[in-house]
Design a protein around this motif. Structure first.
Motif, PDB file in Angstrom:
ATOM      1  N   GLU A 285       0.817  -1.212   0.000  1.00 31.27           N
ATOM      2  CA  GLU A 285       0.000   0.000   0.000  1.00 31.27           C
ATOM      3  C   GLU A 285       0.851   1.263   0.000  1.00 31.27           C
ATOM      4  OE1 GLU A 285      -3.395   0.016  -0.201  1.00 31.27           O
ATOM      5  OE2 GLU A 285      -3.164  -2.162  -0.474  1.00 31.27           O
ATOM      6  N   ILE A 286       1.936   1.261   0.762  1.00 30.78           N
ATOM      7  CA  ILE A 286       2.808   2.440   0.855  1.00 30.78           C
ATOM      8  C   ILE A 286       4.272   2.017   0.775  1.00 30.78           C
ATOM      9  CG2 ILE A 286       1.225   3.926   2.142  1.00 30.78           C
ATOM     10  CD1 ILE A 286       2.646   3.068   4.718  1.00 30.78           C
ATOM     11  N   LEU A 287       5.073   2.927   0.233  1.00 25.78           N
ATOM     12  CA  LEU A 287       6.507   2.678   0.144  1.00 25.78           C
ATOM     13  C   LEU A 287       7.173   2.830   1.503  1.00 25.78           C
ATOM     14  CD1 LEU A 287       8.884   2.155  -1.832  1.00 25.78           C
ATOM     15  CD2 LEU A 287       9.111   4.640  -2.032  1.00 25.78           C
ATOM     16  N   LEU A 288       6.765   3.848   2.253  1.00 24.61           N
ATOM     17  CA  LEU A 288       7.318   4.091   3.584  1.00 24.61           C
ATOM     18  C   LEU A 288       6.384   5.021   4.348  1.00 24.61           C
ATOM     19  CD1 LEU A 288      10.126   6.789   3.625  1.00 24.61           C
ATOM     20  CD2 LEU A 288       8.826   6.300   1.568  1.00 24.61           C
TER      21      LEU A 288
ATOM     22  N   MET B 176       3.042  -5.826  10.001  1.00 20.98           N
ATOM     23  CA  MET B 176       3.592  -4.613   9.390  1.00 20.98           C
ATOM     24  C   MET B 176       4.949  -4.232   9.971  1.00 20.98           C
ATOM     25  SD  MET B 176       0.987  -1.828  11.101  1.00 20.98           S
ATOM     26  CE  MET B 176       0.019  -2.246  12.558  1.00 20.98           C
ATOM     27  N   ALA B 177       5.586  -5.152  10.652  1.00 24.57           N
ATOM     28  CA  ALA B 177       6.834  -4.864  11.358  1.00 24.57           C
ATOM     29  C   ALA B 177       7.963  -4.439  10.427  1.00 24.57           C
ATOM     30  CB  ALA B 177       7.267  -6.078  12.178  1.00 24.57           C
ATOM     31  N   ASN B 178       7.887  -4.828   9.157  1.00 24.06           N
ATOM     32  CA  ASN B 178       8.969  -4.502   8.235  1.00 24.06           C
ATOM     33  C   ASN B 178       8.739  -3.204   7.463  1.00 24.06           C
ATOM     34  OD1 ASN B 178       6.851  -5.502   6.734  1.00 24.06           O
ATOM     35  ND2 ASN B 178       8.159  -6.572   5.251  1.00 24.06           N
ATOM     36  N   LEU B 179       7.755  -2.414   7.858  1.00 19.01           N
ATOM     37  CA  LEU B 179       7.495  -1.139   7.210  1.00 19.01           C
ATOM     38  C   LEU B 179       8.677  -0.191   7.429  1.00 19.01           C
ATOM     39  CD1 LEU B 179       5.559   0.832   5.756  1.00 19.01           C
ATOM     40  CD2 LEU B 179       4.634   1.436   8.013  1.00 19.01           C
ATOM     41  N   PHE B 180       9.106   0.465   6.377  1.00 16.94           N
ATOM     42  CA  PHE B 180      10.211   1.429   6.465  1.00 16.94           C
ATOM     43  C   PHE B 180       9.674   2.712   7.090  1.00 16.94           C
ATOM     44  CE2 PHE B 180      13.276   4.555   5.095  1.00 16.94           C
ATOM     45  CZ  PHE B 180      14.487   3.878   5.013  1.00 16.94           C
ATOM     46  N   ILE B 181      10.305   3.157   8.182  1.00 20.35           N
ATOM     47  CA  ILE B 181       9.818   4.317   8.933  1.00 20.35           C
ATOM     48  C   ILE B 181      10.911   5.373   9.043  1.00 20.35           C
ATOM     49  CG2 ILE B 181       8.843   5.139  11.106  1.00 20.35           C
ATOM     50  CD1 ILE B 181       7.796   2.311  11.594  1.00 20.35           C
ATOM     51  N   THR B 182      10.562   6.593   8.640  1.00 22.39           N
ATOM     52  CA  THR B 182      11.470   7.732   8.756  1.00 22.39           C
ATOM     53  C   THR B 182      10.894   8.732   9.748  1.00 22.39           C
ATOM     54  OG1 THR B 182      12.258   7.516   6.476  1.00 22.39           O
ATOM     55  CG2 THR B 182      12.523   9.658   7.518  1.00 22.39           C
TER      56      THR B 182
ATOM     57  N   ARG C 162      17.090  -0.368  -0.299  1.00 25.01           N
ATOM     58  CA  ARG C 162      16.957  -1.518   0.613  1.00 25.01           C
ATOM     59  C   ARG C 162      15.979  -2.539   0.047  1.00 25.01           C
ATOM     60  NH1 ARG C 162      17.031   0.606   6.894  1.00 25.01           N
ATOM     61  NH2 ARG C 162      18.636   2.201   6.653  1.00 25.01           N
ATOM     62  N   GLY C 163      14.964  -2.026  -0.654  1.00 21.49           N
ATOM     63  CA  GLY C 163      13.994  -2.926  -1.262  1.00 21.49           C
ATOM     64  C   GLY C 163      14.617  -3.782  -2.341  1.00 21.49           C
ATOM     65  N   LYS C 164      15.561  -3.183  -3.093  1.00 23.68           N
ATOM     66  CA  LYS C 164      16.237  -3.916  -4.136  1.00 23.68           C
ATOM     67  C   LYS C 164      17.188  -4.946  -3.553  1.00 23.68           C
ATOM     68  CE  LYS C 164      17.845  -1.609  -7.622  1.00 23.68           C
ATOM     69  NZ  LYS C 164      18.602  -0.594  -8.390  1.00 23.68           N
TER      70      LYS C 164
END
Length: 276
Positions: free
Chosen positions: A199-202, A227-233, A274-276
């Motif tokens: 749904e979202i990239l980050l 959702m623990a692996n969601l990238f968070i800034t 990181r996704g790549k």
């Protein structure tokens, strides 16, 4: 009460130009010349007539130091963000109110309005949202268009500036005004069988917000296996070792300073790498 913070980045936000300074002059504090902004006038109130009843609040915000000229200071209180609530929805978005709090004083509950200083400063200083040459990775640009980013912030001004930056890359911004609202959205996606990272990239979140702050939001996301692996800034104007330690403790992927378009772009690119 003024919501305010200090800088965390080595780079200052780029300012296009200043406009409409509601200045009351310059104050010399500890060898530093500080511009003074009449806060009452800035938010549409009439200036106080008697300067002897005025006080000066010196703040540091994203590597800039300014003073806010205010009225009499009755009390100075330390309020936890757990006691701060969002303003009523009926207030709309054209005012300067970002939150409210109830303060007990000798058994009497007083309602305190918390001003969005980001909005005040944004109306005085125009922030440059252009992306510097050399920041974009040409190999990643095609991957950005059509993606979505969740932005969590109680300041409408912050949302506007993030959106103005990321929209240049074809990135759609989904907005939430506090951590609880964002967490409910993420949980709803999970409950519906959706993968959050589809749904979202980050997620880009502010640190201090009413109802649920960015630290608690990150901790709740990390504790949910769905959702623990969601990238968070963490996108904040706060400073100091406390903030750095909290970022590590709750598990944010990146910490960047507010209103710096290049850092927002770099956060997106870091997520894609990181996704790549």
């Amino acid at each position: 009460m003024v919501k305010d913070g200090d800088h965390t980045s080595e780079a200052a936000p780029r300012l296009a130009h200043t406009r409409g300074w509601l200045s009351s002059g310059i104050a010399h504090i500890r060898g530093v010349s500080v511009p003074v902004i009449d806060l009452r006038t800035s938010i549409g109130m009439r200036p106080a007539n008697d300067l002897r009843e005025r006080n000066l609040i010196i703040t540091e915000y994203n590597r800039s130091i300014q003073g806010f000229l205010v009225g009499q200071v009755d009390n100075i209180v330390n309020v936890s963000w757990t006691h701060i609530q969002p303003p009523p929805s009926s207030t709309g978005r054209s005012n300067y109110l970002t939150a409210i709090a109830k303060i007990e004083d000798k058994g009497v509950a007083n309602l305190v309005e918390i001003i969005d200083v980001e909005k005040v400063l944004a109306e005085i200083v125009t922030y440059d949202v252009s992306i510097s040459q050399g920041v974009l990775d040409d190999a990643l640009v095609p991957l950005m268009s059509g993606t979505k980013v969740l932005v969590v912030d109680d300041s409408a001004t912050a949302h506007s500036q993030v959106k103005a930056t990321l929209s240049q890359l074809g990135i759609e911004v989904i907005s939430c005004s506090n951590g609880q609202e964002a967490l409910s959205l993420l949980q709803a996606w999970c409950d519906a069988g959706k993968c959050v990272t589809d749904e979202i990239l980050l997620m880009i979140t502010d640190a201090e917000m009413p109802e649920m702050d960015g630290y608690r939001l990150t901790k709740e996301v990390r504790s949910d296996a769905r959702m623990a692996n969601l990238f968070i800034t963490l996108n904040t104007s706060l400073t100091g070792s406390f903030n750095d330690e909290m970022v590590k403790k709750v598990g944010c992927d990146l910490l960047i300073s507010k209103f710096q378009p290049d850092l927002l772009v770099q956060a997106v690119q870091e997520r894609l790498r990181r996704g790549k």
